[in-house]
Scaffold this active site. Structure first.
Site, short mmCIF file in Angstrom:
data_model
loop_
_atom_site.label_atom_id
_atom_site.label_comp_id
_atom_site.label_asym_id
_atom_site.label_seq_id
_atom_site.Cartn_x
_atom_site.Cartn_y
_atom_site.Cartn_z
N HIS A 103 0.88 -1.19 0.15
CA HIS A 103 0.04 0.04 -0.08
C HIS A 103 0.94 1.43 0.11
O HIS A 103 0.80 2.15 0.82
CB HIS A 103 -0.91 0.03 1.05
N HIS A 110 -1.42 5.19 9.83
CA HIS A 110 -0.09 5.80 9.83
C HIS A 110 -0.04 7.11 10.36
O HIS A 110 0.31 8.24 9.93
CB HIS A 110 0.40 6.06 8.27
N HIS A 155 10.96 -3.30 3.06
CA HIS A 155 11.45 -1.75 3.10
C HIS A 155 11.79 -1.58 4.57
O HIS A 155 11.35 -2.07 5.41
CB HIS A 155 10.20 -1.06 2.47
N GLU A 195 5.07 -5.26 8.21
CA GLU A 195 3.48 -5.09 7.91
C GLU A 195 2.87 -6.47 7.28
O GLU A 195 1.90 -6.43 7.29
CB GLU A 195 3.53 -3.91 6.87
#
Length: 280
Positions: A12, A59, A193, A240
């Site tokens: 996402h 977030h 990441h 995640e």
């Protein structure tokens, strides 16, 4: 009764939302990323899900360091796009399915999952980017959405095993809902990441694809990957991927892969995408 007919996993990355909003999704940089979603977009047009249970992480838009729910389910009627510092995304409001959401919440709590119930919140790129990747730029999203937010930002985060078990419990909840609904469950976030520190920009193609292989497997070994392996192999934000396990746990023992896509880089992130359907 309602039924979960498919599971979708997807990154996402906020930059993908920018590409959609600014019409750049077919340029040289973004074109190869979006090409891997073409099959899914056509498939979604045929499948016409009534509801998507969309597993994502906030977030610092709806929650911050003052309130950090491990698992939170949105039980509201609608959700606006959050302003993440540069204005809300120009996308439709998300329409909830309050009856199904409340039913799932009750079922999960009685199944010993301590859910936080949210009746009002704005949703950020973690939720809206996957919708754009699957549905493009409609005037109205073609299905209702039950947001399910997971804390993967501040430790301690839930284990992969707990996420898988939550997916199993969600499947039981959906199956006990009396309305005839075509329900999909999406797990979002990842893949490898890291956004800060000496390892910023870390990408791990080999590990990411091993994870996708494990999602397709008939065994459940993927649920027992320890947090330290995610961190070591995929960076601080790679954790995640435990949210994908909620999706996978909801599909049962055996699955059939319908689509799979992997690409690096997008910004400093690996892009992963998979579509699975129950095969039991």
């Amino acid at each position: 009764m309602a039924r979960i007919t498919a599971g979708v996993g997807s990154s996402h990355v906020p930059l993908l939302g920018v590409a959609v909003d600014q019409g750049k999704w077919q340029d040289d940089y973004f074109g190869p990323i979006f090409k891997g979603y073409e099959w899914t977009r056509e498939w979604e047009k045929r499948e016409k899900p009534d509801v998507v249970i969309l597993v994502y992480n906030d977030h610092a838009s709806a929650f911050d360091a003052n309130i950090i729910p491990t698992f939170a389910i949105g039980c509201g009627e609608h959700y606006k796009s959050a302003d993440e510092g540069w204005g809300p995304r120009p996308v439709p409001d998300v329409e909830g399915h309050a009856d199904l959401a409340w039913h799932i919440a009750q079922s999960l709590i009685l199944d010993d999952f301590d859910m936080t119930i949210i009746n009002e919140m704005d949703v950020d790129h973690g939720l809206t980017v996957p919708l754009s990747m699957m549905f493009g730029q409609p005037e109205k999203w073609p299905c209702k959405v039950v947001p399910l937010a997971v804390n993967v930002v501040t430790y301690p985060v839930p284990s992969g095993n707990r996420c898988w078990a939550l997916g199993e419990a969600i499947a039981r909840a959906v199956e006990s809902f009396p309305e005839d609904l075509n329900v999909q469950i999406w797990g979002t976030g990842g893949m490898s990441h890291q956004l800060q520190g000496p390892r910023a920009g870390l990408l791990n193609r080999e590990w990411d694809n091993k994870f996708l292989d494990m999602l397709e497997s008939d065994n459940d070994d993927v649920r027992y990957i320890p947090h330290i392996e995610y961190l070591r192999e995929t960076g601080s934000e790679g954790i995640e991927m435990v949210m994908w396990l909620i999706m996978r746990g909801a599909l049962g023992k055996k699955v059939k892969r319908l689509n799979r896509h992997y690409h690096i880089p997008c910004s400093n992130t690996a892009i992963g995408h998979i579509v699975l359907e129950p095969a039991d």
